[in-house]
Scaffold this motif. Structure first.
Motif: not given
Lengths: 284, 256
Positions: A63, A65, A69, A142, A160-161, A165, B85, B121
Protein backbone atom coordinates in the motif's frame (compact mmCIF):
# COMPACT_ATOMS: atom_id res chain seq x y z
CA UNK A 1 5.27 1.09 42.39
CA UNK A 2 5.37 2.56 38.87
CA UNK A 3 2.97 -0.19 37.73
CA UNK A 4 0.46 0.65 40.48
CA UNK A 5 0.75 4.33 39.62
CA UNK A 6 0.03 3.58 35.95
CA UNK A 7 -2.99 1.38 36.80
CA UNK A 8 -4.33 4.04 39.16
CA UNK A 9 -3.97 6.88 36.67
CA UNK A 10 -5.54 4.96 33.78
CA UNK A 11 -8.33 3.66 36.03
CA UNK A 12 -9.06 7.24 37.04
CA UNK A 13 -9.15 8.27 33.37
CA UNK A 14 -11.58 5.44 32.57
CA UNK A 15 -13.77 6.07 35.62
CA UNK A 16 -13.96 9.72 34.60
CA UNK A 17 -15.28 8.81 31.17
CA UNK A 18 -17.74 6.33 32.69
CA UNK A 19 -19.02 8.96 35.12
CA UNK A 20 -19.79 11.23 32.18
CA UNK A 21 -21.82 8.48 30.51
CA UNK A 22 -23.81 7.58 33.61
CA UNK A 23 -26.18 10.10 35.18
CA UNK A 24 -27.29 8.04 38.17
CA UNK A 25 -25.30 7.75 41.38
CA UNK A 26 -23.22 4.59 41.75
CA UNK A 27 -21.10 3.32 44.59
CA UNK A 28 -17.58 4.76 44.06
CA UNK A 29 -15.96 1.40 44.92
CA UNK A 30 -18.08 -0.35 42.30
CA UNK A 31 -17.15 2.37 39.81
CA UNK A 32 -13.41 1.94 40.51
CA UNK A 33 -13.75 -1.88 40.30
CA UNK A 34 -15.60 -1.62 36.98
CA UNK A 35 -13.03 0.86 35.70
CA UNK A 36 -10.12 -1.43 36.57
CA UNK A 37 -11.88 -4.37 34.86
CA UNK A 38 -12.65 -2.18 31.83
CA UNK A 39 -9.03 -1.06 31.77
CA UNK A 40 -7.66 -4.61 31.69
CA UNK A 41 -10.22 -5.61 29.03
CA UNK A 42 -9.15 -2.59 27.01
CA UNK A 43 -5.46 -3.50 27.39
CA UNK A 44 -6.24 -7.07 26.28
CA UNK A 45 -8.19 -5.90 23.24
CA UNK A 46 -5.41 -3.44 22.37
CA UNK A 47 -2.88 -6.29 22.59
CA UNK A 48 -4.98 -8.43 20.21
CA UNK A 49 -5.34 -5.42 17.91
CA UNK A 50 -1.55 -4.85 17.83
CA UNK A 51 -1.04 -8.59 17.22
CA UNK A 52 -3.34 -8.45 14.18
CA UNK A 53 -1.50 -5.35 13.03
CA UNK A 54 1.90 -7.04 13.24
CA UNK A 55 0.61 -10.08 11.32
CA UNK A 56 -0.33 -7.92 8.31
CA UNK A 57 2.56 -5.44 8.56
CA UNK A 58 5.20 -7.24 6.53
CA UNK A 59 3.16 -9.10 3.94
CA UNK A 60 2.18 -7.70 0.51
CA UNK A 61 0.45 -5.61 -0.73
CA UNK A 62 2.47 -2.80 0.86
CA UNK A 63 0.00 0.00 0.00
CA UNK A 64 2.80 2.44 -0.96
CA UNK A 65 0.44 5.16 -2.22
CA UNK A 66 -1.58 5.17 0.98
CA UNK A 67 1.62 5.22 3.09
CA UNK A 68 2.80 8.32 1.17
CA UNK A 69 -0.59 9.97 1.72
CA UNK A 70 -0.40 9.27 5.45
CA UNK A 71 3.22 10.43 5.67
CA UNK A 72 2.11 13.76 4.22
CA UNK A 73 -0.90 13.94 6.56
CA UNK A 74 1.25 13.32 9.65
CA UNK A 75 4.53 15.07 8.71
CA UNK A 76 4.31 18.24 6.60
CA UNK A 77 0.82 19.06 7.86
CA UNK A 78 1.98 18.95 11.50
CA UNK A 79 5.23 20.83 10.83
CA UNK A 80 3.99 24.36 11.54
CA UNK A 81 2.23 23.34 14.74
CA UNK A 82 5.24 21.48 16.07
CA UNK A 83 7.65 24.26 15.03
CA UNK A 84 5.54 26.91 16.79
CA UNK A 85 5.17 24.79 19.93
CA UNK A 86 8.94 24.13 19.92
CA UNK A 87 9.75 27.84 19.45
CA UNK A 88 7.38 28.84 22.28
CA UNK A 89 8.96 26.22 24.56
CA UNK A 90 12.43 27.59 23.74
CA UNK A 91 11.32 31.16 24.56
CA UNK A 92 9.71 30.09 27.87
CA UNK A 93 12.77 28.03 28.85
CA UNK A 94 14.99 31.03 28.17
CA UNK A 95 12.78 33.44 30.16
CA UNK A 96 12.30 31.07 33.11
CA UNK A 97 15.86 29.86 33.59
CA UNK A 98 17.67 33.10 32.84
CA UNK A 99 17.00 34.77 36.21
CA UNK A 100 17.86 31.69 38.29
CA UNK A 101 21.09 31.03 36.43
CA UNK A 102 22.15 34.70 36.58
CA UNK A 103 21.46 34.80 40.34
CA UNK A 104 23.72 31.78 40.81
CA UNK A 105 26.37 33.36 38.62
CA UNK A 106 25.93 30.75 35.92
CA UNK A 107 24.41 32.95 33.20
CA UNK A 108 26.89 31.65 30.64
CA UNK A 109 25.33 28.18 30.97
CA UNK A 110 21.99 29.39 29.63
CA UNK A 111 22.52 28.18 26.01
CA UNK A 112 23.63 24.79 27.28
CA UNK A 113 20.62 24.46 29.61
CA UNK A 114 18.20 25.40 26.83
CA UNK A 115 19.72 23.07 24.22
CA UNK A 116 20.07 20.12 26.61
CA UNK A 117 16.55 20.53 28.01
CA UNK A 118 15.05 20.76 24.55
CA UNK A 119 16.93 17.86 23.02
CA UNK A 120 16.66 15.43 25.91
CA UNK A 121 13.11 16.02 27.08
CA UNK A 122 11.10 19.04 26.05
CA UNK A 123 11.33 18.60 22.27
CA UNK A 124 10.30 14.91 22.20
CA UNK A 125 7.46 15.30 24.73
CA UNK A 126 6.08 18.52 23.22
CA UNK A 127 6.15 16.90 19.76
CA UNK A 128 4.42 13.77 21.06
CA UNK A 129 1.67 15.74 22.77
CA UNK A 130 1.14 18.10 19.82
CA UNK A 131 0.90 15.24 17.33
CA UNK A 132 -1.42 13.37 19.73
CA UNK A 133 -3.76 16.32 19.61
CA UNK A 134 -3.68 16.87 15.86
CA UNK A 135 -3.08 13.45 14.34
CA UNK A 136 -4.47 11.22 17.13
CA UNK A 137 -7.81 13.02 17.15
CA UNK A 138 -7.86 12.98 13.34
CA UNK A 139 -7.24 9.23 13.10
CA UNK A 140 -9.77 8.46 15.85
CA UNK A 141 -12.44 10.59 14.19
CA UNK A 142 -11.72 9.45 10.61
CA UNK A 143 -11.68 5.73 11.36
CA UNK A 144 -14.62 6.18 13.72
CA UNK A 145 -16.74 7.83 11.06
CA UNK A 146 -15.66 5.16 8.53
CA UNK A 147 -16.77 2.52 11.02
CA UNK A 148 -20.23 3.97 11.69
CA UNK A 149 -20.89 4.62 7.99
CA UNK A 150 -19.97 1.00 7.09
CA UNK A 151 -16.94 2.06 5.01
CA UNK A 152 -14.73 -0.39 6.91
CA UNK A 153 -17.29 -3.16 6.30
CA UNK A 154 -17.30 -2.18 2.62
CA UNK A 155 -13.52 -2.52 2.54
CA UNK A 156 -13.68 -5.99 4.09
CA UNK A 157 -16.48 -6.94 1.69
CA UNK A 158 -14.12 -5.93 -1.17
CA UNK A 159 -11.62 -8.49 0.20
CA UNK A 160 -9.27 -5.72 1.38
CA UNK A 161 -7.84 -6.00 4.88
CA UNK A 162 -8.63 -2.72 6.73
CA UNK A 163 -5.87 -3.44 9.24
CA UNK A 164 -3.41 -3.32 6.37
CA UNK A 165 -4.86 -0.44 4.38
CA UNK A 166 -6.13 1.84 7.14
CA UNK A 167 -4.29 1.01 10.34
CA UNK A 168 -0.79 -0.12 9.39
CA UNK A 169 -0.28 2.79 6.99
CA UNK A 170 -1.21 5.29 9.71
CA UNK A 171 0.91 3.62 12.39
CA UNK A 172 3.93 3.47 10.07
CA UNK A 173 3.52 7.13 9.09
CA UNK A 174 3.44 8.16 12.77
CA UNK A 175 6.49 6.01 13.61
CA UNK A 176 8.54 7.47 10.73
CA UNK A 177 7.46 11.09 11.11
CA UNK A 178 7.69 11.64 14.87
CA UNK A 179 11.53 11.68 15.02
CA UNK A 180 11.66 14.13 12.09
CA UNK A 181 9.07 16.39 13.70
CA UNK A 182 11.05 16.20 16.94
CA UNK A 183 14.12 17.50 15.10
CA UNK A 184 11.98 20.40 13.86
CA UNK A 185 10.73 21.13 17.40
CA UNK A 186 14.32 21.01 18.72
CA UNK A 187 15.57 23.35 15.97
CA UNK A 188 12.81 25.92 16.40
CA UNK A 189 13.07 25.62 20.19
CA UNK A 190 16.76 26.49 20.03
CA UNK A 191 16.01 29.42 17.70
CA UNK A 192 13.24 30.61 20.06
CA UNK A 193 15.57 30.29 23.04
CA UNK A 194 18.27 32.24 21.24
CA UNK A 195 15.79 34.98 20.16
CA UNK A 196 14.51 35.44 23.74
CA UNK A 197 18.03 35.41 25.09
CA UNK A 198 19.39 37.86 22.54
CA UNK A 199 16.63 40.38 23.32
CA UNK A 200 17.91 40.57 26.92
CA UNK A 201 21.60 40.16 26.20
CA UNK A 202 22.67 40.17 22.57
CA UNK A 203 24.58 37.05 21.55
CA UNK A 204 25.30 35.75 18.04
CA UNK A 205 23.42 32.63 16.94
CA UNK A 206 26.69 30.91 16.14
CA UNK A 207 28.09 31.51 19.64
CA UNK A 208 24.76 30.47 21.22
CA UNK A 209 24.77 27.19 19.30
CA UNK A 210 28.46 26.54 19.98
CA UNK A 211 27.95 27.09 23.72
CA UNK A 212 24.68 25.16 23.68
CA UNK A 213 26.09 22.03 22.06
CA UNK A 214 29.35 22.03 24.05
CA UNK A 215 28.00 19.59 26.61
CA UNK A 216 25.64 17.64 24.34
CA UNK A 217 26.83 14.13 23.50
CA UNK A 218 25.61 11.49 21.08
CA UNK A 219 23.85 9.76 24.00
CA UNK A 220 21.92 12.93 24.78
CA UNK A 221 20.72 13.35 21.23
CA UNK A 222 20.21 10.05 19.41
CA UNK A 223 18.19 7.86 21.84
CA UNK A 224 16.03 10.74 23.05
CA UNK A 225 15.12 11.79 19.51
CA UNK A 226 14.38 8.27 18.33
CA UNK A 227 12.33 7.36 21.39
CA UNK A 228 9.64 9.43 19.70
CA UNK A 229 9.23 6.60 17.19
CA UNK A 230 7.66 4.74 20.13
CA UNK A 231 5.45 7.78 20.78
CA UNK A 232 4.49 7.54 17.10
CA UNK A 233 3.55 3.88 17.53
CA UNK A 234 1.44 4.80 20.57
CA UNK A 235 -0.36 7.59 18.68
CA UNK A 236 -0.97 5.49 15.55
CA UNK A 237 -2.06 2.30 17.29
CA UNK A 238 -4.12 3.73 20.18
CA UNK A 239 -6.02 6.24 18.02
CA UNK A 240 -6.63 3.63 15.27
CA UNK A 241 -7.83 1.17 17.93
CA UNK A 242 -10.22 3.73 19.39
CA UNK A 243 -11.48 4.58 15.88
CA UNK A 244 -11.97 0.96 14.80
CA UNK A 245 -14.07 0.10 17.87
CA UNK A 246 -16.38 3.11 17.52
CA UNK A 247 -20.05 2.48 18.21
CA UNK A 248 -23.08 4.71 18.45
CA UNK A 249 -23.20 7.02 15.43
CA UNK A 250 -21.84 10.56 15.43
CA UNK A 251 -21.78 10.69 19.24
CA UNK A 252 -19.52 7.64 19.17
CA UNK A 253 -17.22 9.35 16.64
CA UNK A 254 -16.86 12.32 19.00
CA UNK A 255 -16.08 9.98 21.91
CA UNK A 256 -13.45 8.17 19.82
CA UNK A 257 -11.73 11.42 18.85
CA UNK A 258 -11.67 12.65 22.44
CA UNK A 259 -10.56 9.35 23.94
CA UNK A 260 -7.83 9.05 21.28
CA UNK A 261 -6.29 12.35 22.35
CA UNK A 262 -6.65 11.68 26.08
CA UNK A 263 -5.27 8.15 25.95
CA UNK A 264 -2.43 8.97 23.51
CA UNK A 265 -1.30 11.90 25.67
CA UNK A 266 -1.52 9.83 28.84
CA UNK A 267 0.37 6.88 27.38
CA UNK A 268 3.05 9.14 25.91
CA UNK A 269 3.74 10.64 29.34
CA UNK A 270 3.74 7.20 30.98
CA UNK A 271 5.94 5.73 28.24
CA UNK A 272 8.31 8.66 28.65
CA UNK A 273 8.82 7.75 32.32
CA UNK A 274 9.90 4.24 31.33
CA UNK A 275 11.91 5.33 28.29
CA UNK A 276 13.92 7.93 30.23
CA UNK A 277 14.96 5.24 32.70
CA UNK A 278 15.74 2.72 29.95
CA UNK A 279 17.84 5.30 28.06
CA UNK A 280 19.72 6.18 31.26
CA UNK A 281 20.57 2.51 31.75
CA UNK A 282 21.43 1.68 28.13
CA UNK A 283 23.20 4.97 27.26
CA UNK A 284 24.87 6.06 30.54
CA UNK B 1 -20.40 -23.65 14.56
CA UNK B 2 -21.69 -26.51 12.51
CA UNK B 3 -18.71 -28.16 10.89
CA UNK B 4 -18.97 -31.88 10.97
CA UNK B 5 -16.15 -32.42 8.51
CA UNK B 6 -18.25 -31.21 5.62
CA UNK B 7 -16.59 -30.94 2.24
CA UNK B 8 -15.45 -27.31 1.82
CA UNK B 9 -14.50 -27.70 -1.82
CA UNK B 10 -16.81 -25.97 -4.33
CA UNK B 11 -19.44 -28.36 -5.70
CA UNK B 12 -20.72 -27.89 -9.21
CA UNK B 13 -24.44 -27.80 -10.02
CA UNK B 14 -25.24 -26.61 -6.51
CA UNK B 15 -27.54 -23.61 -6.01
CA UNK B 16 -25.68 -20.29 -5.74
CA UNK B 17 -26.56 -19.86 -2.05
CA UNK B 18 -27.71 -22.49 0.42
CA UNK B 19 -28.44 -21.48 4.02
CA UNK B 20 -29.32 -24.09 6.62
CA UNK B 21 -30.37 -23.67 10.28
CA UNK B 22 -28.67 -20.29 10.51
CA UNK B 23 -28.73 -18.74 13.98
CA UNK B 24 -27.36 -15.42 15.16
CA UNK B 25 -27.86 -13.61 18.42
CA UNK B 26 -26.54 -10.41 19.96
CA UNK B 27 -26.41 -10.82 23.72
CA UNK B 28 -29.79 -12.19 24.76
CA UNK B 29 -31.51 -11.10 21.57
CA UNK B 30 -31.96 -13.95 19.08
CA UNK B 31 -31.97 -12.17 15.73
CA UNK B 32 -32.02 -15.20 13.40
CA UNK B 33 -33.58 -18.43 14.65
CA UNK B 34 -32.63 -21.26 12.33
CA UNK B 35 -33.11 -19.69 8.92
CA UNK B 36 -33.10 -21.96 5.87
CA UNK B 37 -33.03 -20.55 2.34
CA UNK B 38 -31.87 -21.69 -1.08
CA UNK B 39 -31.20 -19.30 -3.95
CA UNK B 40 -30.69 -20.73 -7.42
CA UNK B 41 -28.11 -19.36 -9.85
CA UNK B 42 -29.47 -16.29 -11.67
CA UNK B 43 -32.42 -15.95 -9.31
CA UNK B 44 -33.38 -12.67 -7.59
CA UNK B 45 -34.74 -13.21 -4.10
CA UNK B 46 -36.14 -10.29 -2.12
CA UNK B 47 -36.08 -10.56 1.67
CA UNK B 48 -38.84 -8.53 3.33
CA UNK B 49 -39.58 -7.96 6.97
CA UNK B 50 -40.05 -5.41 9.71
CA UNK B 51 -37.11 -3.33 10.93
CA UNK B 52 -34.90 -5.27 13.33
CA UNK B 53 -35.85 -8.74 12.09
CA UNK B 54 -32.30 -9.51 11.01
CA UNK B 55 -32.45 -8.87 7.25
CA UNK B 56 -29.21 -6.85 7.12
CA UNK B 57 -27.57 -9.27 9.56
CA UNK B 58 -28.42 -12.08 7.14
CA UNK B 59 -26.56 -10.28 4.32
CA UNK B 60 -23.54 -9.59 6.55
CA UNK B 61 -23.41 -13.27 7.51
CA UNK B 62 -23.47 -14.21 3.81
CA UNK B 63 -20.32 -12.18 3.12
CA UNK B 64 -18.59 -13.09 6.38
CA UNK B 65 -18.71 -9.63 7.96
CA UNK B 66 -20.33 -11.28 10.98
CA UNK B 67 -19.93 -14.81 12.31
CA UNK B 68 -22.95 -17.09 12.65
CA UNK B 69 -23.58 -18.73 16.03
CA UNK B 70 -24.55 -21.97 14.29
CA UNK B 71 -25.77 -23.24 10.96
CA UNK B 72 -24.35 -23.51 7.48
CA UNK B 73 -23.87 -21.11 4.56
CA UNK B 74 -22.72 -22.51 1.23
CA UNK B 75 -21.78 -20.05 -1.52
CA UNK B 76 -21.44 -21.70 -4.94
CA UNK B 77 -21.04 -25.01 -3.11
CA UNK B 78 -18.41 -23.80 -0.66
CA UNK B 79 -19.08 -23.75 3.08
CA UNK B 80 -18.02 -20.27 4.27
CA UNK B 81 -18.74 -20.35 8.01
CA UNK B 82 -15.53 -22.27 8.68
CA UNK B 83 -13.22 -20.40 6.31
CA UNK B 84 -10.15 -18.47 7.42
CA UNK B 85 -9.59 -14.86 6.42
CA UNK B 86 -7.60 -15.53 3.22
CA UNK B 87 -10.02 -18.20 1.93
CA UNK B 88 -12.98 -16.03 2.87
CA UNK B 89 -11.50 -13.18 0.81
CA UNK B 90 -11.43 -15.47 -2.24
CA UNK B 91 -15.18 -16.06 -1.80
CA UNK B 92 -15.79 -12.34 -1.20
CA UNK B 93 -14.34 -11.55 -4.63
CA UNK B 94 -17.29 -13.44 -6.13
CA UNK B 95 -19.81 -11.35 -4.20
CA UNK B 96 -20.78 -7.71 -4.68
CA UNK B 97 -22.37 -5.82 -1.76
CA UNK B 98 -24.37 -2.62 -2.08
CA UNK B 99 -24.58 -1.08 1.39
CA UNK B 100 -27.61 0.78 2.72
CA UNK B 101 -25.83 4.17 2.70
CA UNK B 102 -23.55 3.12 -0.21
CA UNK B 103 -20.49 3.31 2.13
CA UNK B 104 -18.31 5.17 -0.39
CA UNK B 105 -14.82 6.04 0.85
CA UNK B 106 -15.01 9.74 1.72
CA UNK B 107 -11.36 10.52 0.94
CA UNK B 108 -11.45 9.00 -2.57
CA UNK B 109 -13.06 10.41 -5.71
CA UNK B 110 -15.91 8.57 -7.44
CA UNK B 111 -13.47 7.06 -9.97
CA UNK B 112 -11.06 6.01 -7.22
CA UNK B 113 -13.91 4.42 -5.28
CA UNK B 114 -14.88 2.28 -8.27
CA UNK B 115 -11.22 1.49 -9.04
CA UNK B 116 -10.50 0.49 -5.41
CA UNK B 117 -11.28 -3.26 -5.75
CA UNK B 118 -9.73 -3.36 -9.25
CA UNK B 119 -6.45 -1.84 -8.01
CA UNK B 120 -6.09 -4.68 -5.54
CA UNK B 121 -7.59 -7.72 -7.19
CA UNK B 122 -7.21 -7.41 -10.96
CA UNK B 123 -4.25 -7.81 -13.28
CA UNK B 124 -5.54 -5.10 -15.64
CA UNK B 125 -3.07 -2.55 -16.99
CA UNK B 126 -3.63 1.10 -16.05
CA UNK B 127 -5.36 2.01 -19.34
CA UNK B 128 -7.61 -1.07 -19.23
CA UNK B 129 -8.50 -0.33 -15.62
CA UNK B 130 -9.45 3.25 -16.49
CA UNK B 131 -11.61 1.96 -19.32
CA UNK B 132 -13.29 -0.55 -16.98
CA UNK B 133 -14.01 2.20 -14.44
CA UNK B 134 -15.45 4.42 -17.17
CA UNK B 135 -17.64 1.57 -18.45
CA UNK B 136 -18.90 0.77 -14.94
CA UNK B 137 -19.75 4.41 -14.29
CA UNK B 138 -21.50 4.54 -17.66
CA UNK B 139 -23.58 1.47 -16.71
CA UNK B 140 -24.97 3.36 -13.73
CA UNK B 141 -25.18 6.72 -15.52
CA UNK B 142 -22.43 8.41 -13.50
CA UNK B 143 -19.68 8.85 -16.12
CA UNK B 144 -19.93 12.67 -15.88
CA UNK B 145 -19.16 12.72 -12.15
CA UNK B 146 -15.99 10.61 -11.88
CA UNK B 147 -13.79 13.38 -10.51
CA UNK B 148 -16.20 14.42 -7.75
CA UNK B 149 -15.95 13.39 -4.11
CA UNK B 150 -18.79 11.42 -2.45
CA UNK B 151 -19.71 14.51 -0.40
CA UNK B 152 -20.46 16.37 -3.64
CA UNK B 153 -23.15 14.00 -4.95
CA UNK B 154 -26.71 13.13 -3.87
CA UNK B 155 -27.92 10.00 -2.04
CA UNK B 156 -29.26 8.40 -5.23
CA UNK B 157 -25.97 9.07 -7.04
CA UNK B 158 -24.06 7.50 -4.14
CA UNK B 159 -26.16 4.35 -4.48
CA UNK B 160 -25.35 4.22 -8.20
CA UNK B 161 -21.62 4.60 -7.53
CA UNK B 162 -21.85 1.99 -4.76
CA UNK B 163 -23.43 -0.34 -7.29
CA UNK B 164 -20.68 0.35 -9.85
CA UNK B 165 -18.05 -0.40 -7.19
CA UNK B 166 -19.83 -3.61 -6.17
CA UNK B 167 -19.83 -4.71 -9.82
CA UNK B 168 -16.15 -3.91 -10.40
CA UNK B 169 -14.89 -7.47 -9.92
CA UNK B 170 -17.76 -8.91 -12.01
CA UNK B 171 -19.35 -10.79 -9.09
CA UNK B 172 -21.53 -13.84 -9.56
CA UNK B 173 -23.71 -12.92 -6.59
CA UNK B 174 -25.01 -9.46 -5.61
CA UNK B 175 -26.27 -8.53 -2.15
CA UNK B 176 -28.38 -5.37 -1.92
CA UNK B 177 -29.05 -3.88 1.52
CA UNK B 178 -32.03 -1.53 1.24
CA UNK B 179 -31.06 -0.26 -2.23
CA UNK B 180 -33.92 2.26 -2.37
CA UNK B 181 -34.06 3.37 1.28
CA UNK B 182 -34.20 7.15 1.69
CA UNK B 183 -34.66 7.83 -2.03
CA UNK B 184 -37.52 9.63 -3.77
CA UNK B 185 -39.92 7.37 -5.74
CA UNK B 186 -38.41 8.30 -9.13
CA UNK B 187 -34.82 7.64 -8.07
CA UNK B 188 -35.95 4.45 -6.28
CA UNK B 189 -37.59 3.26 -9.52
CA UNK B 190 -34.36 4.05 -11.43
CA UNK B 191 -32.33 1.95 -8.97
CA UNK B 192 -34.83 -0.90 -9.32
CA UNK B 193 -34.52 -0.67 -13.11
CA UNK B 194 -30.73 -0.86 -12.74
CA UNK B 195 -31.08 -4.05 -10.69
CA UNK B 196 -33.42 -5.50 -13.34
CA UNK B 197 -31.04 -4.57 -16.19
CA UNK B 198 -28.20 -6.14 -14.26
CA UNK B 199 -30.08 -9.40 -14.10
CA UNK B 200 -31.04 -9.29 -17.77
CA UNK B 201 -27.48 -8.52 -18.94
CA UNK B 202 -25.36 -10.61 -16.59
CA UNK B 203 -27.74 -13.18 -15.07
CA UNK B 204 -26.34 -12.35 -11.62
CA UNK B 205 -27.78 -14.10 -8.58
CA UNK B 206 -29.19 -11.41 -6.30
CA UNK B 207 -30.47 -11.19 -2.75
CA UNK B 208 -32.22 -7.90 -2.07
CA UNK B 209 -33.20 -6.75 1.41
CA UNK B 210 -35.86 -4.04 1.30
CA UNK B 211 -39.01 -2.53 2.79
CA UNK B 212 -40.09 -1.24 -0.60
CA UNK B 213 -42.97 -3.58 -1.56
CA UNK B 214 -43.38 -2.00 -4.99
CA UNK B 215 -39.68 -2.33 -5.75
CA UNK B 216 -39.68 -5.88 -4.41
CA UNK B 217 -42.48 -6.79 -6.80
CA UNK B 218 -40.55 -5.24 -9.72
CA UNK B 219 -37.19 -6.94 -9.23
CA UNK B 220 -37.96 -10.27 -7.56
CA UNK B 221 -38.42 -13.80 -8.82
CA UNK B 222 -39.27 -14.84 -5.30
CA UNK B 223 -40.07 -13.04 -2.04
CA UNK B 224 -39.13 -14.22 1.43
CA UNK B 225 -40.87 -12.71 4.45
CA UNK B 226 -38.99 -12.68 7.77
CA UNK B 227 -40.64 -12.14 11.13
CA UNK B 228 -38.99 -12.38 14.54
CA UNK B 229 -35.95 -14.18 13.16
CA UNK B 230 -37.82 -16.84 11.16
CA UNK B 231 -39.11 -17.15 7.61
CA UNK B 232 -42.92 -16.99 7.77
CA UNK B 233 -43.69 -17.16 4.04
CA UNK B 234 -42.01 -17.33 0.65
CA UNK B 235 -43.08 -17.42 -2.98
CA UNK B 236 -43.95 -15.05 -5.79
CA UNK B 237 -45.83 -11.84 -5.00
CA UNK B 238 -49.09 -13.40 -6.18
CA UNK B 239 -48.53 -16.47 -4.01
CA UNK B 240 -47.83 -14.30 -0.96
CA UNK B 241 -51.02 -12.33 -1.59
CA UNK B 242 -53.00 -15.56 -1.29
CA UNK B 243 -51.16 -16.60 1.90
CA UNK B 244 -53.48 -17.12 4.89
CA UNK B 245 -50.98 -15.95 7.52
CA UNK B 246 -52.41 -12.67 8.93
CA UNK B 247 -48.88 -11.19 9.32
CA UNK B 248 -48.24 -11.66 5.57
CA UNK B 249 -51.42 -9.84 4.59
CA UNK B 250 -50.75 -7.14 7.20
CA UNK B 251 -47.20 -6.60 5.89
CA UNK B 252 -48.09 -6.55 2.20
CA UNK B 253 -51.01 -4.16 2.75
CA UNK B 254 -49.06 -2.01 5.20
CA UNK B 255 -51.72 -2.22 7.95
CA UNK B 256 -50.78 -1.46 11.56
Amino acid sequence: MTFYLIVFMVAMAFSGSMAIQSDRFTNPFVTVKNSVIAFFEWIGDLGIFCGRLMRVAFVPPYEGREILRQLEAVGPKSFMLVALAGAATGVVLSLQTRDSLTRMGAGSLLPSVIVTSLITEMGPVITGLMVSGRVGAGIGAELGSMKVTEQIDAMEASAVNPYKFLVWTRVLACVLMLPLLTLAADLFGILGGWAANTLMEPISLRLFIENGFKTVTFNDFFPTTFKTAIFGFIIGSVSSFQGMRTQGGTEGVGRSATSSVVLCSLFIILADVLLVRIIQVLFP
Amino acid sequence: MKNSGENNEPQSNEPAVVIRDLCKSFGRQNVLKGIGLTVAGGETVVVLGRSGTGKSVLLKLLIGLQKADSGSIRIEGQEITTLHFKELNQVRKKIGFLFQQAALYDSLSIEENVAFPLDRHSDLQSAERKERVRALLETVGMEQHGKKLPSQISGGMKKRVGLARALALEPEIMLFDEPTAGLDPITAAEINQLILRLHEKRKITSIVVTHDIRGARTVSHRLVLLNEGSIVAQGTFEELKKNQNPFVAQFLLGNS
